[in-house]
Scaffold this active site. Structure first.
Site, PDB file in Angstrom:
ATOM      1  N   PRO A   1       5.170  20.829 -38.295  1.00 34.88           N
ATOM      2  CA  PRO A   1       5.166  19.746 -39.281  1.00 34.88           C
ATOM      3  C   PRO A   1       3.857  18.962 -39.170  1.00 34.88           C
ATOM      4  O   PRO A   1       3.332  18.790 -38.066  1.00 34.88           O
ATOM      5  CB  PRO A   1       6.360  18.882 -38.898  1.00 34.88           C
ATOM      6  N   HIS A   2       3.340  18.528 -40.304  1.00 38.87           N
ATOM      7  CA  HIS A   2       2.089  17.777 -40.262  1.00 38.87           C
ATOM      8  C   HIS A   2       2.007  16.781 -41.402  1.00 38.87           C
ATOM      9  O   HIS A   2       2.633  16.950 -42.441  1.00 38.87           O
ATOM     10  CB  HIS A   2       0.873  18.707 -40.261  1.00 38.87           C
TER      11      HIS A   2
END
Length: 150
Positions: A66-67
């Protein structure tokens, strides 16, 4: 940028007990907020959720990256969490995820963001490294592993 350059012992957590995608994202943001003092935990979560709306960051083989982007920030921050039980994360291979490497980058560092994501994906594609990550039972051992792997 390598994962080892932006990961700290404060942003690693082994064998977390969570049971949903939202809970793991909240835990990621809780750890990241300790490093990112200019942005609140809720805003960090909103950044990750916004990215997840475009498509899951579960890249397969029990791994997710996730970013999100950070406004008014000049430093990237990474969070590494393993979970006791793999959870449904809508990964591209439909498998549950137990290794999460989250990345928060300044919103105006697009090229650096992509290079960092690429280096993280390359590290996590190493079957020996990912096997060792999954075996870690304490945060310091996991941190040391990442430092040595890069």
């Amino acid at each position: 940028m390598q994962l080892s350059e932006i990961l700290t012992t404060n942003t690693i957590c082994c064998a977390v007990q969570v049971n949903s995608k939202k809970r793991i994202l909240e835990k990621i943001c809780q750890l990241a907020a300790m490093q990112i003092t200019t942005i609140g935990q809720d805003d960090l979560l909103a950044s990750l959720l916004e990215r997840e709306k475009m498509g899951s960051t579960g890249i397969g083989n029990g791994i997710a990256i996730p970013h999100g982007r950070l406004p008014n920030s000049s430093n990237a921050v990474a969070v590494l969490i393993t979970t006791q039980e793999a959870i449904d994360f809508d990964a591209i291979d439909n498998k549950c995820v137990d290794v999460f490497v989250a990345l928060f980058v300044p919103e105006d560092s697009c090229e650096e963001h992509l290079k960092t994501l690429q280096s993280i994906a390359k590290l996590l594609s190493n079957k020996k490294v990912i096997k060792q990550i999954r075996k870690c039972t304490d945060n310091q051992t996991l941190y040391n592993l990442i430092q040595q792997a890069n």
